[in-house]
Design a protein around this motif. Sequence first.
Motif, PDB file in Angstrom:
ATOM      1  N   ASP A  24       0.821  -1.206   0.000  1.00 30.89           N
ATOM      2  CA  ASP A  24       0.000   0.000   0.000  1.00 30.89           C
ATOM      3  C   ASP A  24       0.860   1.262   0.000  1.00 30.89           C
ATOM      4  O   ASP A  24       0.440   2.316  -0.481  1.00 30.89           O
ATOM      5  N   GLN A  51      -8.531   5.576  -0.482  1.00 32.32           N
ATOM      6  CA  GLN A  51      -7.226   5.140   0.010  1.00 32.32           C
ATOM      7  C   GLN A  51      -6.796   5.962   1.220  1.00 32.32           C
ATOM      8  O   GLN A  51      -6.252   5.414   2.183  1.00 32.32           O
ATOM      9  N   ASP A  57       1.510   2.159  -3.554  1.00 31.56           N
ATOM     10  CA  ASP A  57       0.350   2.845  -4.124  1.00 31.56           C
ATOM     11  C   ASP A  57       0.340   4.310  -3.710  1.00 31.56           C
ATOM     12  O   ASP A  57       0.014   5.204  -4.501  1.00 31.56           O
ATOM     13  N   ASP A  65      -8.745   4.860   4.211  1.00 29.93           N
ATOM     14  CA  ASP A  65      -8.361   3.527   4.686  1.00 29.93           C
ATOM     15  C   ASP A  65      -7.185   3.579   5.652  1.00 29.93           C
ATOM     16  O   ASP A  65      -6.927   2.601   6.369  1.00 29.93           O
TER      17      ASP A  65
END
Length: 355
Positions: free
Chosen positions: A44, A227, A47, A230
């Motif tokens: 992540d 995102q 990303d 999260d």
Amino acid sequence: MPTTATIGQPTVTTLTHREREVLYAVGCGLTDAEIASALALPEDAVDGHLARILAKLELRDRAAAIVHAFDCGLVVPRQGPREAANPVPRTVIRRAREPQVGISMLGPMQAWRDGQPVDLGHLRQQAVLAALALCPDRTVSQQELLDGVWGMEPPITNVVPVYIYRLRKILRRENSTDSVIQRDRCGYRLVPGAVEVDVTRMEELVAAAGTAGRAGELTEAVRVCTQALDLFRGELLAGLPGPFAELERLRLTERRIALVQRKLDWQLRLGRHSEATAELRALAVEQPLNEPVAVMLMRALYRSGRQADALTVFDRTRRRLADDLGVPPGRLLRQTHQMILRGCDADLGLAPTTP
């Protein structure tokens, strides 16, 4: 001579060293999982780096990033990285990476070194580190740390240097003598670029989402915004003492709520009314006096064919405002109520429902 694609466009010199490494790997065609493995990063995090790269270079998507990596000379077909003014190392891929230090504060405070969690010690010591991590662009004085962590009850002894010493040892990367905390004549700060902080990453994702939203790329804006959300994982800075942590807890809570509202507004503009309704209901329960949330929930319910439920939201919010604050509904809430009563779809300013 620059290619057409690079004229007037930000260059890789605006990127950090790690971001150039990620862009190079993207240009080489590696997936996020392969990049994470090569650079010893959580997937992540890859990303997140890519989102920051797209925002800084004003690129739309991964495909544009690949093109940019070639256009700027970072990647050359069948040759690897070009030796240019700002090259990345040839060994960037499949090379052992330096251990990384990360700090997470969008929930109970946590830290890791080289991908492994570390024990940050007792809560006041954690609060000192949180104060440094939440002021990434400046030095924090010892007096600020005393006031922010201890408030009106300062310690009897000068414990701040002791805590800093312990934190330096805890966060020191393996086989390295460098500390991620530096001191100058004004106080202490985290070494720029030495630590990954989830709050910083969240803000960068928010900026990237805003860029996408202003460009009309609402689907991408919702994706990046999700995102960012999260990264929140429970009670913010849970248990950390002191007025600084308390103020930051409130600030970050408000930041999360505003971010949820922004994402839901984009979803409504995309016509995803049913999809947004469940999250809006939960947010309305959490924020019963938040009139903009009530307005969005009413609009989402109405455009989903649930006029009676939309009017119920108005009645419930009106009663809470009267009982808790002694005030009537605001102008926007009243106008939305009247528009729903009259069935004025166009006046609600929403995109048509998608099939």
